[in-house]
Structure formats: C-alpha cells, structure tokens
Design an enzyme around this catalytic site. Structure first.
Site, PDB file in Angstrom:
ATOM      1  N   ALA A   1       0.827  -1.205   0.000  1.00 38.32           N
ATOM      2  CA  ALA A   1       0.000   0.000   0.000  1.00 38.32           C
ATOM      3  C   ALA A   1       0.862   1.257   0.000  1.00 38.32           C
ATOM      4  O   ALA A   1       2.029   1.230   0.399  1.00 38.32           O
ATOM      5  CB  ALA A   1      -0.930   0.008   1.213  1.00 38.32           C
ATOM      6  N   ASP A   2       0.262   2.332  -0.461  1.00 41.58           N
ATOM      7  CA  ASP A   2       0.927   3.638  -0.475  1.00 41.58           C
ATOM      8  C   ASP A   2      -0.134   4.701  -0.212  1.00 41.58           C
ATOM      9  O   ASP A   2      -1.205   4.664  -0.822  1.00 41.58           O
ATOM     10  CB  ASP A   2       1.601   3.878  -1.826  1.00 41.58           C
ATOM     11  CG  ASP A   2       2.461   5.134  -1.815  1.00 41.58           C
ATOM     12  OD1 ASP A   2       3.421   5.187  -1.016  1.00 41.58           O
ATOM     13  OD2 ASP A   2       2.184   6.058  -2.602  1.00 41.58           O
ATOM     14  N   THR A   3       0.140   5.616   0.688  1.00 47.39           N
ATOM     15  CA  THR A   3      -0.849   6.626   1.088  1.00 47.39           C
ATOM     16  C   THR A   3      -0.316   8.030   0.869  1.00 47.39           C
ATOM     17  O   THR A   3       0.834   8.322   1.217  1.00 47.39           O
ATOM     18  CB  THR A   3      -1.218   6.450   2.583  1.00 47.39           C
ATOM     19  OG1 THR A   3      -1.715   5.124   2.785  1.00 47.39           O
ATOM     20  CG2 THR A   3      -2.275   7.451   3.014  1.00 47.39           C
TER      21      THR A   3
ATOM     22  N   GLY B   1      -3.446   3.766  -2.259  1.00 43.39           N
ATOM     23  CA  GLY B   1      -3.408   2.792  -3.341  1.00 43.39           C
ATOM     24  C   GLY B   1      -2.950   1.459  -2.775  1.00 43.39           C
ATOM     25  O   GLY B   1      -2.176   1.417  -1.820  1.00 43.39           O
TER      26      GLY B   1
END
Length: 195
Positions: free
Chosen positions: A69-71, A106
């Site tokens: 994940a990437d925030t 994402g």
C-alpha cells in the site's frame, strides 16, 4: 475455501501492522526495497503505481499473498508527502487548517499469479488549527513521518472534525476493501487471532 498461502504485509508501517492485527489476520511482515514512482501529481495514479512497485519487490522475496500500500494526502490538487523538516510540517498543517482534503491509499494484493490493485479515497475535514497548537504538535515530532504532516490515530485526531469514508484508509490501509479482496480472491479470512 481456505488458503494455505502465507499472508505477508509488505510494509514497514507500524500502523498498517496494527490494522491487520486488530482484524485478527495471521501474517508476516517484510519491508521490500522498492524504488518509488514519482511521475505526475495525480494521487490516484501515484499511490497505485507505488503499490505495484512494492509488490514487484515483495514477490522477489519469496512466496505468499502480499499486501502492498501507499498513502498520500492531497489538497486542492497538490500532493502533500511526508515533511522532512519541522518548518515543512508547519507549512503543511497551516495549509490543511480549516479545509477538507483527500487521503488516497493505493493498494496491490498479489501472489504473483493473481493481482488486484486499486485505491480508496477518504475525505477529511480539519477545524481551524491555532498557531500554538500547531507549534506544540510539530515540536512533538509526530508529524515528521506522516503524509500530510499528521496522524489521525495520534494526537492530531483533535484537529479532525469530520471523516467521510473509510477511517483506516486515512491511517494507511483500507481494511474493508483489503478484507474483501483477501476473502474473494485468496480465501484468506480475518478474525482467527482475535482473543
């Protein structure tokens, strides 16, 4: 359907680890060395591409079902990353004060054969943050490793007046969406480790 595959969180984030643990998942943790995508200023593309790059790196470490994940925080079309200095943190908080912004996470969930990627967006509204509060919060050091210079699950929760969407997306992992993907695509269920 029960998956015999090991679930692996490919992230160094203690917050993502806490979210999965709270839901009762059994998982290992790795921190893959992935080069981040930096193209463009679209938070949706940026976060999804970064989650895919993390997934590629994670798959090289062995077998399993990897969660990546990437925030990012986005305000009026501008991405606010992690501030590198206290001055930058202060500037970010000042820009968020009294406004509504987006938090976009994402994700990619993959075992190398099946991959599911996408993003979840949550809207966060902050009340006006007063200068003395901002200064004390920045001095605490908490904002320095967080996208947008704040952690909703920490002391900055006092600034947040409204959240529209998945709270856990703001923390860094859209739990509802991830749990749906794990159940539907990989036969992995939560709750097994809840005491």
């Amino acid at each position: 359907m029960n998956s015999s595959k090991k679930l692996i969180l490919a992230s160094a984030s203690p917050r993502r680890r806490e979210i999965l643990s709270m839901a009762g998942y059994v998982f290992d943790v790795i921190s893959p060395d992935a080069e981040e995508y930096t193209g463009g200023d679209d938070p949706y593309t940026l976060t999804v591409e970064n989650s895919k790059l993390k997934a590629e790196a994670a798959l090289k470490t062995g077998e399993g079902v990897f969660i990546c994940a990437d925030t990012v925080v986005a305000l009026e079309g501008m991405i606010l990353g992690k501030p590198k200095t206290k001055d930058k943190a202060y500037e970010m908080l000042r820009s968020l004060s009294g406004k509504t912004h987006s938090v976009v996470t994402g994700y990619t969930v993959t075992d190398g054969k099946t991959s599911v990627s996408g993003y979840v967006e949550t809207k966060v509204t902050m009340r006006e943050i007063f200068r003395d509060e901002m200064e004390k919060y920045v001095e605490s050091g908490e904002p320095l490793d967080k996208a947008g210079a704040y952690g909703v699950q920490g002391a900055a929760g006092v600034f947040v007046s409204q959240i529209c969407g998945d709270y856990y997306t703001v923390v860094g992992l859209p739990l509802c969406k991830i749990s749906e993907i794990l159940r539907k695509n990989f036969g992995i269920f939560p709750f097994s480790q809840i005491q």
